[in-house]
Design an enzyme around this catalytic site. Structure first.
Site, PDB file in Angstrom:
ATOM      1  N   PRO A 124       0.842  -1.207   0.000  1.00  0.00           N
ATOM      2  CA  PRO A 124       0.000   0.000   0.000  1.00  0.00           C
ATOM      3  C   PRO A 124       0.876   1.256   0.000  1.00  0.00           C
ATOM      4  CG  PRO A 124      -0.761  -1.582   1.644  1.00  0.00           C
ATOM      5  CD  PRO A 124       0.591  -2.047   1.186  1.00  0.00           C
ATOM      6  N   GLY A 126       0.757   5.512   0.025  1.00  0.00           N
ATOM      7  CA  GLY A 126       0.006   6.761   0.161  1.00  0.00           C
ATOM      8  C   GLY A 126       0.779   7.884  -0.504  1.00  0.00           C
ATOM      9  N   GLY A 128       4.146   8.013  -0.203  1.00  0.00           N
ATOM     10  CA  GLY A 128       5.498   7.531  -0.468  1.00  0.00           C
ATOM     11  C   GLY A 128       6.558   8.253   0.348  1.00  0.00           C
ATOM     12  N   THR A 129       6.159   8.767   1.518  1.00  0.00           N
ATOM     13  CA  THR A 129       7.099   9.560   2.314  1.00  0.00           C
ATOM     14  C   THR A 129       7.709   8.786   3.481  1.00  0.00           C
ATOM     15  OG1 THR A 129       5.276  10.376   3.681  1.00  0.00           O
ATOM     16  CG2 THR A 129       5.908  11.721   1.777  1.00  0.00           C
ATOM     17  N   SER A 130       7.473   7.497   3.534  1.00  0.00           N
ATOM     18  CA  SER A 130       8.007   6.701   4.644  1.00  0.00           C
ATOM     19  C   SER A 130       9.504   6.945   4.828  1.00  0.00           C
ATOM     20  CB  SER A 130       7.764   5.216   4.372  1.00  0.00           C
ATOM     21  OG  SER A 130       8.451   4.438   5.346  1.00  0.00           O
ATOM     22  N   GLU A 259       0.471  -0.492   9.487  1.00  0.00           N
ATOM     23  CA  GLU A 259       1.441  -0.272   8.409  1.00  0.00           C
ATOM     24  C   GLU A 259       1.189  -1.135   7.172  1.00  0.00           C
ATOM     25  OE1 GLU A 259       5.513   0.180   9.709  1.00  0.00           O
ATOM     26  OE2 GLU A 259       4.914   1.009  11.648  1.00  0.00           O
ATOM     27  N   ILE A 265      -6.415   0.721   4.267  1.00  0.00           N
ATOM     28  CA  ILE A 265      -7.377   1.700   4.789  1.00  0.00           C
ATOM     29  C   ILE A 265      -7.919   2.487   3.600  1.00  0.00           C
ATOM     30  CG2 ILE A 265      -7.641   3.763   6.234  1.00  0.00           C
ATOM     31  CD1 ILE A 265      -5.090   2.512   7.793  1.00  0.00           C
ATOM     32  N   TYR A 450      13.361  14.486  19.406  1.00  0.00           N
ATOM     33  CA  TYR A 450      13.573  14.294  17.967  1.00  0.00           C
ATOM     34  C   TYR A 450      15.012  14.728  17.682  1.00  0.00           C
ATOM     35  CZ  TYR A 450      12.337  14.682  12.966  1.00  0.00           C
ATOM     36  OH  TYR A 450      12.252  14.524  11.593  1.00  0.00           O
TER      37      TYR A 450
END
Lengths: 530, 530
Positions: A124, A126, A128-130, A259, A265, A450
């Site tokens: 899947p 979305g 593509g920013t993983s 994931e 989804i 972060y």
């Protein structure tokens, strides 16, 4: 139509030209004294080779299937440092055989049916920013007859808006700007701004438990989901739209963070907001980082619930042009209901009680107030990932990672993480990395720190060097009781540490769930589960 | 030692004598004109017969095993209306064979090991306050070699307090007062006050997703859990203690609401609070219920996050002695950090903008301020279940149920629910029930309404009559998109409606999880899964 870069973060036209990157290199050299390399160019799209598709789509799905060269390149992986480097050097050997763009749930279902019977892996996709290897096909590519990248990009509509309950039903493929533009027509906003906002999608946020705009209370997208529809290989899961329930374990919470390994989804009911009309912002300087952390903790425990509560360490403050030689706590409150003086003044008092210095708060009201400092900060925040591509072309390692821990552990964790990254960098890159830290979200019981790090790489050895640093950082997180991810997800990249963090019996539960919902094991193999 | 009633709510000494109950009967007759029966007496403990234990504990567990008559009676079931009636009439046919009280995790493990191999059903038992049939043994009692009630009452300690992160590790068997007394020694409080607080336990709260003190933000115990330890028949699940994580689906969220079918929760790290020193309270009267609902919604959507935001309809307001002929919104704010004028004044403004009338707020500060109206309200709230036992002895049906729905659906749902209960009561009891409603918790996207109903029963037919009313109410909840429970849980009683609410594929997931963690199927059979 504006094009996405086939290898770098975001839009292709945002990759600076050679001179601009050279100038960036000069700046980095001046700040770091790192051995910054001369700029080089990425392998051009048309020079890339990739294996020919091994499969054909069935005729019924041909109309939504692409084998276009650029399409396949764009769907080969996400945008972690590792991905950007591989893309830069033209490595697209793991390209999906086909890209499919279903237009509705029925077509998603048809794809999963066909793929289950044809032993085709389905990833899947979305935005593509993983940054964790969530949308690539791993080493097991060859054990499948083919790989499909299932792109939700044709399902981008806001389907319903319930202004009374402040909720909206939105298709999973809608990107941040797409859904915000549609909600704005109703005077609403989801106000979920992960750093990937420009390109990432609602479905991706839910699948990866994205971290949003609010530093407190509604921190994860988890807290904004009322219900969802998920197409699994076994059929549809539709949860009941509710503000809350106590009826058994929450089915939504099993899908949040799944994931893409259990299903796709397709849409969700989410909480939306009326656009804020009151805003308050302030920054507080601290000469002692320790006291700044204490101040931030006190505010996190105060019940004031700031929308922004971002502690920048000295280096972050410097790099963001906010302050020199001081840690800075950036505070923000927003409301569509009431002026915020009482909230902000108390937060500033707490900060001052802990040795913070502030010139006081700025208060604004009215609808237009987003086009100001807060708006500029947000734009800078969204632009930050673009810098990475330039640094890669300069032969630098530049990456981020994030976590969460309880307050009692933070000081020890922080020291260990910084040391681990710097030592690993010194060992493999010959120079200690630059490491900075900010808090993106805070809870009464702990912060979500972060980290950003930059180190000089050796050309051609970047991935090997980066892997060592990443491992050292992740090992330190595990050793000090933190999580491998607060909002970047697990994917394939974080799996070894996720396996340490996750109770082993829960792995059995996930596997049992997977067998139940995806008996052929076609969905995003290698993510979460080895 | 103070004794618990073997059939009624709470302490045995709290059941009023015959004269007192007769007086209650007179009052009910005056208010309702119902045919209130003459008081009768419950079957005494020593007159109860129950089947002899079918099994013996293994020698290694003999020291923690009881077959005492009273012990078995007390562990036969919870305290739903159905339970109280059955207990009143002396029906203890489903008593557990043995009551076991493990002193540590090792003994819990040993019980589950033995039970798995001996095909003995194990019903985890905290405070025994379930109102949904969560701790009884159902019709399948005879398909097991024996039934053990596993009482956590020997595991009641606060094990660790982390004052910095405001968290504590607490054993699952600690009741509300037990854990609060221990936390108070550290100046802390969990501030989780389900109505069952006096007797229910942390483990029970987690297993059933109890609703707590706060009307907003931290509504369910779910939001207070950092991590937990759960002994399953396959071994221990220990989750990592974190303020938040985005690493895969949350393992805690699978255990929250698992109601003892996957494992026995033995302890948990939970968020605690510093005791509030500032308190603000107010009540607002509305002549229009519709406008009162709108006001409550506006406050729920304001971002003010009141700790109390309890809308009583006219009947609740009257029965609580708060107002005649008006709906009343009870507002409260509390803080250990700051004065609350700005919060409360804005909430009151919103209420007034919607037609509410208020005499203004009361503000108090200082540590002793709990001994006042708020404290009295809390005591009355905790005492309310005691009234049910008197009404049962007067031949009345008296029960409560609760739900949650989105704001857009509330008006229709509310009308349908009230009509369903009154019509069913008219049909089976010959008189329309008295029905009242209050909101216990509110969300930006919807309220959690809590209903109380009273109807005149026919002696000996109470359960049959009550079943019809309960069914009508639950059907109405399902038909109008609400949940079968916001915080009372599912147990055995709500299962038929839970099956409608739960996505059917999620049932498969729960079954697969159950097979994985409890392969012999011994844990709380009949709960959640048929």
């Amino acid at each position: 139509m504006r094009r996405r870069s086939h290898w770098a973060w975001g839009w292709a036209d945002r990759f600076p030209d050679r001179d601009a990157r050279r100038a960036i290199g000069e700046q980095v050299r001046a700040i770091t004294s790192f051995d910054v390399k001369d700029v080089t160019e990425p392998v051009a799209l048309d020079a890339i080779t990739m294996p020919a598709p091994r499969i054909d789509a069935p005729p019924s799905l041909a109309a939504i299937t692409s084998i276009d060269h650029e399409d396949r390149a764009l769907h080969t992986r996400g945008r972690s440092y590792r991905d950007v480097v591989r893309g830069f050097y033209g490595d697209f050997a793991s390209a999906p055989d086909l890209v499919m763009r279903p237009r509705d749930e029925r077509e998603v279902d048809a794809i999963l049916d066909w793929a289950s019977s044809a032993r085709v892996a389905v990833v899947p996709f979305g935005g593509g920013t993983s940054v964790v290897g969530g949308v690539e096909m791993d080493e097991r590519r060859e054990t499948y007859a083919g790989v499909v990248s299932l792109d939700l990009g044709a399902m981008t509509r806001v389907l319903e808006v319930d202004a009374t309950s402040r909720a909206a039903r939105i298709q999973a493929g809608a990107t941040g700007p797409q859904l915000e533009a549609q909600l704005a027509q109703h005077g609403m906003s989801m106000r979920c701004y992960p750093q990937s906002f420009e390109h990432s999608t609602l479905g991706g946020w839910i699948a990866t438990r994205a971290g949003g705009h609010f530093a407190t209370v509604y921190t994860h997208v988890d807290d904004l989901v009322e219900s969802m529809r998920v197409v699994t290989p076994r059929g549809l899961i539709e949860t009941r739209r509710l503000p809350a329930s106590g009826a058994g374990p929450s089915p939504d919470r099993l899908m949040l963070g799944s994931e893409g390994i259990f299903g796709v989804i397709t849409d969700a009911w989410v909480r939306v907001q009326v656009r804020p009309t009151f805003r308050a912002s302030a920054s507080v300087k601290f000469t002692s980082y320790e006291r700044a952390v204490d101040a931030t903790r006190a505010i996190a425990q105060s019940g004031l619930f700031p929308s922004n509560c971002r502690l920048l360490d000295q280096r972050e403050a410097m790099m963001n042009g906010v302050a020199m030689g001081a840690s800075v706590l950036v505070l923000g409150f927003e409301s569509a209901d009431h002026p915020l003086e009482a909230w902000m003044e108390r937060a500033l008092s707490i900060a001052r009680e802990h040795g913070g210095e502030s010139e006081g708060a700025t208060y604004r009201s009215g609808a237009g107030s987003a086009d100001d400092a807060a708006g500029r900060w947000r734009q800078a925040f969204l632009d930050a990932p673009y810098l990475q591509s330039s640094l890669v072309s300069l032969g630098m390692i530049a990456d981020t990672f994030e976590t969460a821990c309880t307050w009692d552990r933070f000081a020890t964790l922080h020291a260990a993480v910084v040391r681990a990254v710097r030592d690993a960098s010194a060992r493999v890159c010959g120079a200690k990395a630059l490491v900075s830290c900010r808090f993106t979200h805070v809870y009464p019981d702990g912060p979500a720190p972060y980290y950003t790090f930059v180190a000089p790489a050796t050309r051609g050895r970047e991935l090997e060097q980066w892997t060592e640093i990443k491992r050292a950082a992740s090992d330190a997180l595990m050793a000090h009781g933190a999580t491998i991810t607060h909002h970047h997800a697990v994917g394939r990249l974080h799996r070894p540490w996720y396996e340490q963090e996750r109770p082993s019996l829960f792995e059995h539960v996930l596997r049992a769930t997977k067998r139940e919902l995806d008996p052929a094991g076609i969905l995003n193999p290698g993510v979460l589960l080895a």
